[in-house]
Design a protein around this motif. Structure first.
Motif, PDB file in Angstrom:
ATOM      1  N   GLU A   1       0.838  -1.207   0.000  1.00 48.00           N
ATOM      2  CA  GLU A   1       0.000   0.000   0.000  1.00 48.00           C
ATOM      3  C   GLU A   1       0.873   1.256   0.000  1.00 48.00           C
ATOM      4  O   GLU A   1       0.586   2.227  -0.705  1.00 48.00           O
ATOM      5  CB  GLU A   1      -0.913   0.003   1.223  1.00 48.00           C
ATOM      6  N   GLN A   2       1.915   1.203   0.772  1.00 48.77           N
ATOM      7  CA  GLN A   2       2.835   2.323   0.858  1.00 48.77           C
ATOM      8  C   GLN A   2       3.523   2.580  -0.476  1.00 48.77           C
ATOM      9  O   GLN A   2       3.628   3.726  -0.924  1.00 48.77           O
ATOM     10  CB  GLN A   2       3.873   2.001   1.934  1.00 48.77           C
ATOM     11  N   MET A   3       3.975   1.513  -1.116  1.00 48.96           N
ATOM     12  CA  MET A   3       4.655   1.645  -2.400  1.00 48.96           C
ATOM     13  C   MET A   3       3.719   2.196  -3.471  1.00 48.96           C
ATOM     14  O   MET A   3       4.107   3.056  -4.270  1.00 48.96           O
ATOM     15  CB  MET A   3       5.229   0.291  -2.825  1.00 48.96           C
ATOM     16  N   GLN A   4       2.484   1.726  -3.480  1.00 46.77           N
ATOM     17  CA  GLN A   4       1.515   2.217  -4.458  1.00 46.77           C
ATOM     18  C   GLN A   4       1.241   3.698  -4.243  1.00 46.77           C
ATOM     19  O   GLN A   4       1.122   4.471  -5.202  1.00 46.77           O
ATOM     20  CB  GLN A   4       0.211   1.421  -4.368  1.00 46.77           C
ATOM     21  N   TRP A   5       1.170   4.105  -2.981  1.00 51.87           N
ATOM     22  CA  TRP A   5       0.951   5.511  -2.645  1.00 51.87           C
ATOM     23  C   TRP A   5       2.086   6.365  -3.200  1.00 51.87           C
ATOM     24  O   TRP A   5       1.850   7.417  -3.807  1.00 51.87           O
ATOM     25  CB  TRP A   5       0.871   5.644  -1.126  1.00 51.87           C
ATOM     26  N   LEU A   6       3.321   5.925  -3.013  1.00 52.52           N
ATOM     27  CA  LEU A   6       4.487   6.672  -3.483  1.00 52.52           C
ATOM     28  C   LEU A   6       4.533   6.751  -5.011  1.00 52.52           C
ATOM     29  O   LEU A   6       4.815   7.808  -5.582  1.00 52.52           O
ATOM     30  CB  LEU A   6       5.773   6.009  -2.970  1.00 52.52           C
ATOM     31  N   ILE A   7       4.259   5.634  -5.662  1.00 60.87           N
ATOM     32  CA  ILE A   7       4.291   5.604  -7.125  1.00 60.87           C
ATOM     33  C   ILE A   7       3.211   6.513  -7.705  1.00 60.87           C
ATOM     34  O   ILE A   7       3.435   7.222  -8.695  1.00 60.87           O
ATOM     35  CB  ILE A   7       4.140   4.156  -7.645  1.00 60.87           C
ATOM     36  N   ASP A   8       2.028   6.497  -7.088  1.00 61.13           N
ATOM     37  CA  ASP A   8       0.943   7.366  -7.554  1.00 61.13           C
ATOM     38  C   ASP A   8       1.348   8.837  -7.455  1.00 61.13           C
ATOM     39  O   ASP A   8       1.110   9.624  -8.385  1.00 61.13           O
ATOM     40  CB  ASP A   8      -0.325   7.128  -6.727  1.00 61.13           C
ATOM     41  N   LYS A   9       1.966   9.227  -6.339  1.00 61.35           N
ATOM     42  CA  LYS A   9       2.410  10.610  -6.172  1.00 61.35           C
ATOM     43  C   LYS A   9       3.501  10.959  -7.181  1.00 61.35           C
ATOM     44  O   LYS A   9       3.499  12.052  -7.750  1.00 61.35           O
ATOM     45  CB  LYS A   9       2.931  10.820  -4.745  1.00 61.35           C
ATOM     46  N   PHE A  10       4.406  10.021  -7.410  1.00 56.51           N
ATOM     47  CA  PHE A  10       5.507  10.227  -8.363  1.00 56.51           C
ATOM     48  C   PHE A  10       4.942  10.473  -9.770  1.00 56.51           C
ATOM     49  O   PHE A  10       5.371  11.394 -10.479  1.00 56.51           O
ATOM     50  CB  PHE A  10       6.428   9.020  -8.367  1.00 56.51           C
TER      51      PHE A  10
END
Length: 230
Positions: free
Chosen positions: A215-224
């Motif tokens: 979930e954390q990784m998906q959040w970061l990728i979405d922001k990126f």
């Protein structure tokens, strides 16, 4: 897609380094662990006998600071960078409780912070990097295009750190010791005169207390993606 600088700041033991490494690997950026650099200097001070209990001989460190060489080299098996101190792999050594208990003392010293910041600035000129620490988005790269400030409940962070120590064979350190050390580091990081730990005004807050790694990784990728495609 344009290359940017990603600055990830936040409290200790909240998984900043792990998320930064994973994000860099996912998007093909270079990962730089600023916290590991302060830990490496702390380890050097311990090895050289610069500490007497929790008192550091700053004069001895200042005389030696130019002789401390810190590098990051990729582990061919994991594909992740590891920390080298004067040519020796110290990735495991710098994560010990002994280093953890003294790193805030070293990182609060102005001449140490200036030396590290100067080195980090050189590393980031070409962009395409992910860097984590305490003052990346406020001091090192105040113009970073993507800033993330990570936090989590102290008890949850302590449990994560405790579990990590157990997995590495440390059966002596107690959870209570880890929690006390973490709270002490939080206080020192937030109250030091040189580059205290604060959330940059334009940083995105990420509370990962109850998030899974995915979930954390998906959040970061979405922001990126939002930042690099606009």
């Amino acid at each position: 897609m344009k290359k940017i600088v990603i600055a990830i700041d936040g409290f200790s033991s909240n998984g900043k380094s792990t998320m930064a490494k994973s994000l860099a690997k996912e998007i093909g950026y270079i990962y730089i662990d600023s916290g590991a650099m302060y830990r490496a200097i702390t380890l050097y001070c311990i090895q050289e006998g610069f500490f007497e209990n929790d008192t550091l001989n700053e004069d001895k460190l200042q005389n030696q600071i130019d002789n401390i060489k810190i590098e990051f080299k990729l582990n061919k098996t994991s594909g992740l960078p590891e920390t080298y101190l004067n040519g020796v792999n110290v990735e495991a050594n710098i994560r010990s409780m002994e280093v953890s208990s003294k790193v805030s003392i070293v990182s609060a010293i102005p001449f140490v912070r200036r030396a590290i910041v100067a080195l980090l600035e050189k590393m980031g000129k070409e962009k395409g990097i992910v860097m984590d620490g305490r003052d990346i988005g406020t001091v090192v790269f105040p113009n970073a295009e993507m800033k993330v400030f990570v936090t989590a409940k102290a008890e949850i962070r302590a449990q994560r750190r405790f579990d990590e120590l157990r997995s590495k064979g440390d059966n002596k350190t107690t959870y209570e010791e880890v929690l006390e050390n973490l709270k002490s580091r939080d206080y020192m990081d937030q109250t030091r005169k040189e580059s205290p730990l604060v959330q940059a005004e334009d940083a995105i807050l990420l509370d990962n207390s109850y998030m899974t790694i995915d979930e954390q990784m998906q959040w970061l990728i979405d922001k990126f993606k939002q930042i690099t495609t606009n």
